[in-house]
Design a protein around this motif. Structure first.
Motif, PDB file in Angstrom:
ATOM      1  N   ASP A  93       0.836  -1.200   0.000  1.00  0.00           N
ATOM      2  CA  ASP A  93       0.000   0.000   0.000  1.00  0.00           C
ATOM      3  C   ASP A  93       0.871   1.251   0.000  1.00  0.00           C
ATOM      4  OD1 ASP A  93       0.721   0.583   2.646  1.00  0.00           O
ATOM      5  OD2 ASP A  93      -1.145  -0.165   3.494  1.00  0.00           O
ATOM      6  N   ASP A  94       0.254   2.387  -0.169  1.00  0.00           N
ATOM      7  CA  ASP A  94       0.991   3.638  -0.335  1.00  0.00           C
ATOM      8  C   ASP A  94       1.900   3.961   0.850  1.00  0.00           C
ATOM      9  OD1 ASP A  94      -0.168   4.001  -2.817  1.00  0.00           O
ATOM     10  OD2 ASP A  94      -1.729   5.347  -2.078  1.00  0.00           O
ATOM     11  N   LYS A  95       1.485   3.609   2.053  1.00  0.00           N
ATOM     12  CA  LYS A  95       2.259   3.979   3.245  1.00  0.00           C
ATOM     13  C   LYS A  95       3.453   3.071   3.498  1.00  0.00           C
ATOM     14  CE  LYS A  95      -1.447   6.214   5.773  1.00  0.00           C
ATOM     15  NZ  LYS A  95      -2.236   6.222   6.993  1.00  0.00           N
ATOM     16  N   THR A  96       3.376   1.813   3.105  1.00  0.00           N
ATOM     17  CA  THR A  96       4.440   0.874   3.470  1.00  0.00           C
ATOM     18  C   THR A  96       5.305   0.402   2.311  1.00  0.00           C
ATOM     19  OG1 THR A  96       2.944  -1.004   3.284  1.00  0.00           O
ATOM     20  CG2 THR A  96       3.161   0.001   5.458  1.00  0.00           C
ATOM     21  N   PHE A  97       4.851   0.578   1.081  1.00  0.00           N
ATOM     22  CA  PHE A  97       5.597   0.062  -0.056  1.00  0.00           C
ATOM     23  C   PHE A  97       7.022   0.619  -0.100  1.00  0.00           C
ATOM     24  CE2 PHE A  97       6.863   0.503  -4.566  1.00  0.00           C
ATOM     25  CZ  PHE A  97       7.029  -0.843  -4.851  1.00  0.00           C
ATOM     26  N   GLY A  98       7.161   1.920   0.047  1.00  0.00           N
ATOM     27  CA  GLY A  98       8.489   2.540  -0.012  1.00  0.00           C
ATOM     28  C   GLY A  98       9.425   2.019   1.064  1.00  0.00           C
ATOM     29  N   VAL A  99       8.886   1.722   2.228  1.00  0.00           N
ATOM     30  CA  VAL A  99       9.708   1.194   3.315  1.00  0.00           C
ATOM     31  C   VAL A  99      10.197  -0.205   2.946  1.00  0.00           C
ATOM     32  CG1 VAL A  99       9.783   0.588   5.757  1.00  0.00           C
ATOM     33  CG2 VAL A  99       8.482   2.574   5.015  1.00  0.00           C
ATOM     34  N   HIS A 100       9.307  -1.009   2.381  1.00  0.00           N
ATOM     35  CA  HIS A 100       9.732  -2.345   1.943  1.00  0.00           C
ATOM     36  C   HIS A 100      10.834  -2.248   0.890  1.00  0.00           C
ATOM     37  CE1 HIS A 100       7.333  -5.449   3.923  1.00  0.00           C
ATOM     38  NE2 HIS A 100       6.429  -4.502   4.070  1.00  0.00           N
ATOM     39  N   VAL A 101      10.666  -1.364  -0.080  1.00  0.00           N
ATOM     40  CA  VAL A 101      11.674  -1.210  -1.125  1.00  0.00           C
ATOM     41  C   VAL A 101      13.005  -0.766  -0.521  1.00  0.00           C
ATOM     42  CG1 VAL A 101      12.317   0.063  -3.219  1.00  0.00           C
ATOM     43  CG2 VAL A 101       9.978  -0.780  -2.943  1.00  0.00           C
ATOM     44  N   ALA A 102      12.958   0.101   0.470  1.00  0.00           N
ATOM     45  CA  ALA A 102      14.193   0.581   1.105  1.00  0.00           C
ATOM     46  C   ALA A 102      15.020  -0.556   1.694  1.00  0.00           C
ATOM     47  CB  ALA A 102      13.853   1.601   2.193  1.00  0.00           C
ATOM     48  N   PHE A 103      14.365  -1.658   2.046  1.00  0.00           N
ATOM     49  CA  PHE A 103      15.076  -2.788   2.637  1.00  0.00           C
ATOM     50  C   PHE A 103      15.067  -4.014   1.724  1.00  0.00           C
ATOM     51  CE2 PHE A 103      13.753  -0.096   6.190  1.00  0.00           C
ATOM     52  CZ  PHE A 103      15.022   0.224   6.665  1.00  0.00           C
ATOM     53  N   PHE A 104      14.886  -3.801   0.422  1.00  0.00           N
ATOM     54  CA  PHE A 104      14.894  -4.915  -0.524  1.00  0.00           C
ATOM     55  C   PHE A 104      16.236  -5.655  -0.547  1.00  0.00           C
ATOM     56  CE2 PHE A 104      11.366  -4.443  -3.989  1.00  0.00           C
ATOM     57  CZ  PHE A 104      10.417  -4.813  -3.051  1.00  0.00           C
ATOM     58  N   SER A 105      17.318  -4.982  -0.199  1.00  0.00           N
ATOM     59  CA  SER A 105      18.613  -5.679  -0.210  1.00  0.00           C
ATOM     60  C   SER A 105      18.645  -6.799   0.828  1.00  0.00           C
ATOM     61  CB  SER A 105      19.761  -4.697   0.035  1.00  0.00           C
ATOM     62  OG  SER A 105      19.657  -4.125   1.324  1.00  0.00           O
ATOM     63  N   ARG A 106      17.771  -6.755   1.811  1.00  0.00           N
ATOM     64  CA  ARG A 106      17.687  -7.800   2.833  1.00  0.00           C
ATOM     65  C   ARG A 106      16.438  -8.670   2.665  1.00  0.00           C
ATOM     66  NH1 ARG A 106      21.168  -7.401   7.032  1.00  0.00           N
ATOM     67  NH2 ARG A 106      22.340  -5.478   7.204  1.00  0.00           N
ATOM     68  N   THR A 107      15.777  -8.527   1.533  1.00  0.00           N
ATOM     69  CA  THR A 107      14.543  -9.258   1.264  1.00  0.00           C
ATOM     70  C   THR A 107      14.826 -10.356   0.241  1.00  0.00           C
ATOM     71  OG1 THR A 107      13.297  -7.207   1.615  1.00  0.00           O
ATOM     72  CG2 THR A 107      12.149  -8.980   0.480  1.00  0.00           C
ATOM     73  N   PRO A 108      14.336 -11.573   0.474  1.00  0.00           N
ATOM     74  CA  PRO A 108      14.533 -12.640  -0.518  1.00  0.00           C
ATOM     75  C   PRO A 108      13.963 -12.247  -1.881  1.00  0.00           C
ATOM     76  CG  PRO A 108      13.656 -13.537   1.536  1.00  0.00           C
ATOM     77  CD  PRO A 108      13.597 -12.043   1.658  1.00  0.00           C
ATOM     78  N   ALA A 109      14.613 -12.695  -2.943  1.00  0.00           N
ATOM     79  CA  ALA A 109      14.244 -12.317  -4.312  1.00  0.00           C
ATOM     80  C   ALA A 109      12.786 -12.630  -4.624  1.00  0.00           C
ATOM     81  CB  ALA A 109      15.165 -13.014  -5.316  1.00  0.00           C
ATOM     82  N   GLU A 110      12.316 -13.802  -4.244  1.00  0.00           N
ATOM     83  CA  GLU A 110      10.932 -14.176  -4.548  1.00  0.00           C
ATOM     84  C   GLU A 110       9.947 -13.266  -3.823  1.00  0.00           C
ATOM     85  OE1 GLU A 110      13.277 -16.331  -3.522  1.00  0.00           O
ATOM     86  OE2 GLU A 110      13.654 -17.439  -5.369  1.00  0.00           O
ATOM     87  N   THR A 111      10.295 -12.860  -2.614  1.00  0.00           N
ATOM     88  CA  THR A 111       9.429 -11.947  -1.856  1.00  0.00           C
ATOM     89  C   THR A 111       9.414 -10.574  -2.505  1.00  0.00           C
ATOM     90  OG1 THR A 111       9.917 -13.147   0.178  1.00  0.00           O
ATOM     91  CG2 THR A 111       9.012 -10.929   0.414  1.00  0.00           C
ATOM     92  N   ARG A 112      10.585 -10.092  -2.920  1.00  0.00           N
ATOM     93  CA  ARG A 112      10.636  -8.795  -3.611  1.00  0.00           C
ATOM     94  C   ARG A 112       9.729  -8.812  -4.826  1.00  0.00           C
ATOM     95  NH1 ARG A 112      16.470  -9.361  -3.114  1.00  0.00           N
ATOM     96  NH2 ARG A 112      16.536  -9.815  -5.332  1.00  0.00           N
ATOM     97  N   LEU A 113       9.821  -9.876  -5.597  1.00  0.00           N
ATOM     98  CA  LEU A 113       9.027  -9.983  -6.806  1.00  0.00           C
ATOM     99  C   LEU A 113       7.533  -9.987  -6.499  1.00  0.00           C
ATOM    100  CD1 LEU A 113       9.264 -10.154  -9.838  1.00  0.00           C
ATOM    101  CD2 LEU A 113       9.451 -12.634  -9.628  1.00  0.00           C
ATOM    102  N   ARG A 114       7.119 -10.726  -5.474  1.00  0.00           N
ATOM    103  CA  ARG A 114       5.698 -10.755  -5.111  1.00  0.00           C
ATOM    104  C   ARG A 114       5.216  -9.386  -4.646  1.00  0.00           C
ATOM    105  NH1 ARG A 114       6.960 -16.060  -3.028  1.00  0.00           N
ATOM    106  NH2 ARG A 114       7.284 -15.138  -0.993  1.00  0.00           N
ATOM    107  N   ILE A 115       6.028  -8.688  -3.862  1.00  0.00           N
ATOM    108  CA  ILE A 115       5.639  -7.352  -3.400  1.00  0.00           C
ATOM    109  C   ILE A 115       5.496  -6.412  -4.593  1.00  0.00           C
ATOM    110  CG2 ILE A 115       6.440  -5.306  -2.129  1.00  0.00           C
ATOM    111  CD1 ILE A 115       7.627  -7.294  -0.045  1.00  0.00           C
ATOM    112  N   LEU A 116       6.441  -6.465  -5.523  1.00  0.00           N
ATOM    113  CA  LEU A 116       6.376  -5.608  -6.709  1.00  0.00           C
ATOM    114  C   LEU A 116       5.154  -5.934  -7.573  1.00  0.00           C
ATOM    115  CD1 LEU A 116      10.153  -5.597  -7.675  1.00  0.00           C
ATOM    116  CD2 LEU A 116       8.819  -3.626  -6.857  1.00  0.00           C
ATOM    117  N   GLU A 117       4.885  -7.212  -7.765  1.00  0.00           N
ATOM    118  CA  GLU A 117       3.720  -7.602  -8.573  1.00  0.00           C
ATOM    119  C   GLU A 117       2.418  -7.200  -7.890  1.00  0.00           C
ATOM    120  OE1 GLU A 117       4.656 -11.736  -9.080  1.00  0.00           O
ATOM    121  OE2 GLU A 117       5.630 -11.358 -11.011  1.00  0.00           O
TER     122      GLU A 117
END
Length: 187
Positions: A93-117
């Protein structure tokens, strides 16, 4: 959102409250304005839950004030991992997406992809709602409301293009043969 951001920053290095607040502003950017009345209650909650700990650090000789330095605990690292791998709808959502992206370097690849999709789906839905509104009621809208919705549409279209590029890049980084498709539940 703030819990994830604080734990993520303290995961990198211990910080005192002022530095942490400064880093939060840099990390979150325009996503959120943070006051001391927001940051310190969050720190107290994280302290009470054992996710962070504090230690006094004495100032320079000219300033004998004691600053509290916060650092993440083992339980905090575990909680951070739990939060950063969360693919629930609120992660895009608008409030949390940017925070998740900020820590994508510590996020598993499959999780990053699901969040982006998931984010792309949400923005595409918003874009289609705006298009429908402009088509259905465009000439009946107040001139300023019309312009505001045109701007919202432009931002949505731009974000979808950005997400498409980001997703394409993430897919290209996955190991060959990796299952990059989320299951029907989005997980």
């Amino acid at each position: 959102m703030l819990e994830l951001a604080v734990l993520g920053l303290l995961h990198e290095t211990p910080m005192h409250g002022y530095e942490l607040r400064k880093q939060l502003h840099e990390t979150l950017g325009s996503f959120r304005t943070l006051s001391w009345g927001t940051v310190y209650p969050t720190l107290r909650r994280l302290l009470n839950r054992g996710l962070i700990e504090e230690s006094p650090q004495h100032g320079h000789t000219w300033n004998r004030r004691t600053k509290r330095v916060y650092q993440i605990t083992t339980a905090g690292r575990e909680r951070f991992t739990e939060l950063v791998t969360d693919c629930q709808p609120q992660s895009c959502d608008d409030k949390t997406f940017g925070v998740h992206v900020a820590f994508f370097s510590r996020t598993p690849a499959e999780t990053r992809l699901r969040i982006l999709e998931n984010r792309r789906r949400r923005v595409e839905e918003r874009r289609e709602r705006i298009r429908a509104l402009l088509t259905r009621a465009g000439d009946r809208l107040d001139r300023y409301i019309l312009e505001l919705n045109r701007l919202r549409l432009k931002h949505s279209e731009q974000e979808v293009r950005w997400l498409n590029e980001f997703i394409e890049h993430e897919r290209a980084q996955l190991p060959t043969g990796a299952d990059a498709q989320p299951n029907a539940s989005g997980r």
